[in-house]
Design an enzyme around this catalytic site. Structure first.
Site, PDB file in Angstrom:
ATOM      1  N   ASP A  67      21.666  95.183  11.045  1.00  0.00           N
ATOM      2  CA  ASP A  67      22.532  94.232  11.723  1.00  0.00           C
ATOM      3  C   ASP A  67      22.542  92.912  10.954  1.00  0.00           C
ATOM      4  OD1 ASP A  67      23.793  92.475  13.447  1.00  0.00           O
ATOM      5  OD2 ASP A  67      22.316  92.676  15.067  1.00  0.00           O
ATOM      6  N   SER A 151      41.214  87.254  11.163  1.00  0.00           N
ATOM      7  CA  SER A 151      42.267  88.017  11.838  1.00  0.00           C
ATOM      8  C   SER A 151      43.313  87.065  12.373  1.00  0.00           C
ATOM      9  CB  SER A 151      41.669  88.827  12.998  1.00  0.00           C
ATOM     10  OG  SER A 151      42.694  89.405  13.793  1.00  0.00           O
ATOM     11  N   TYR A 164      37.057  88.554  20.502  1.00  0.00           N
ATOM     12  CA  TYR A 164      37.433  88.814  19.110  1.00  0.00           C
ATOM     13  C   TYR A 164      38.229  87.648  18.530  1.00  0.00           C
ATOM     14  CZ  TYR A 164      39.231  91.395  15.060  1.00  0.00           C
ATOM     15  OH  TYR A 164      39.538  91.812  13.783  1.00  0.00           O
TER      16      TYR A 164
END
Length: 300
Positions: A67, A151, A164
């Site tokens: 991670d 994004s 997100y």
């Protein structure tokens, strides 16, 4: 766009856009360290050895299975890059998960998980790698580069993507700050918003016809186009480019404007005058999602 003798660390590099970037880097002469936890798009355990298998498919590649938001994993990735390949020149922050839900139904654990992977993970890798990148320059190595994969959900917003979108907007902000922090060292930091066939694209649940059209078209766009731009930004050919926000959709490359004042009005010293807002209104941003804004045909 030669990357000979350069060493890159790529988080989320074992599949999708991350793997396409790793493949392009290696093809251009770089060595790569792939960091990947091998989780599903929702962050659930899936293939713990995914990074190892991805690295085994490439020359001059090594793997860290873990991670990236764990500081010890980030430090291990930097240490491996130096031990195996002699340096750490390029960082690509690509690791991301998604747990969508309308804000009025949001799950605190989902929010925390997405912010941890998508934003904290990037900070952890940069905190581990940038001291090394700076010290290398003092020893005569040419400055490197950082590319953050963001994004358009963090620019336009999209239904149900509070975690997100917030994480990716935060990563855009981090890009700007890091570009400032490292400017004197000559290390560049840029952000790229990709349009391509990925697990993120596959996870889209269209809310209208425009979004359905976006998904259908995005699933036809190879990730290799994104990798090409990232390779350019990682190379010395982009030595004068930093703090910028790009998008890639097939053969199209976009540079996005960044928030700056568009219009100014001045309040009177007394009570607030609502009519002032009418003067600003023509410059308000349209409330459209990224999927609607880019629902047209990509150029392939």
């Amino acid at each position: 766009m030669n990357l000979d003798n350069r060493v890159a660390i790529i988080s989320g590099g074992a599949q999708g856009i991350g793997l396409a970037i790793a493949q392009d880097f290696v093809a251009r002469g770089a060595s790569v360290v792939i960091v990947d936890a091998g989780v599903s798009i929702a962050g659930e355990p899936a293939q713990a050895d995914l990074a190892t298998r991805a690295a085994a498919s490439l020359p001059r590649a090594a793997a860290v299975c873990g991670d990236i938001a764990d500081p010890e994993v980030a430090q291990a990735a930097v240490a491996l890059a130096r031990e195996r390949f002699g340096a750490a020149d390029i960082v690509v922050n690509n690791a991301a998960i998604i747990r969508d839900g309308f804000i009025f139904k949001s799950d605190p654990a989902g929010w925390d998980a997405v912010l941890r992977t998508n934003l904290t993970g990037a900070q952890r890798l940069l905190a581990a790698s940038t001291p090394v990148m700076r010290d290398q320059i003092k020893s005569g190595r040419s400055p490197g580069a950082i590319i953050n994969i963001v994004s358009t959900a963090g620019i336009y917003g999209n239904f149900g993507q509070s975690a997100y979108g917030a994480a990716k907007a935060g990563l855009i902000g981090l890009t700007r700050v890091v570009a400032h922090d490292l400017a004197r060292s000559g290390i560049r930091c840029n952000a790229v918003a990709p349009f391509a066939a990925t697990r993120v694209t596959e996870s889209i649940k269209p809310a209208n016809e425009a979004q359905a059209a976006y998904k259908a078209k995005a699933l036809k766009v190879p990730a290799a186009y994104v990798a090409r731009l990232v390779s350019f930004l990682a190379s010395d050919a982009a030595s004068a480019t930093s703090g910028q926000l790009f998008g890639v959709r097939g053969r199209e490359i976009f540079v996005f404007s960044q928030p700056r004042p568009k219009k100014r009005v001045v309040q009177a010293p007394g009570a607030f005058d609502p009519s002032l807002m009418k003067e600003l209104e023509p410059d308000f941003a349209d409330l459209v999602t990224d999927l609607e804004a880019f629902s047209g045909d990509p150029i392939l």
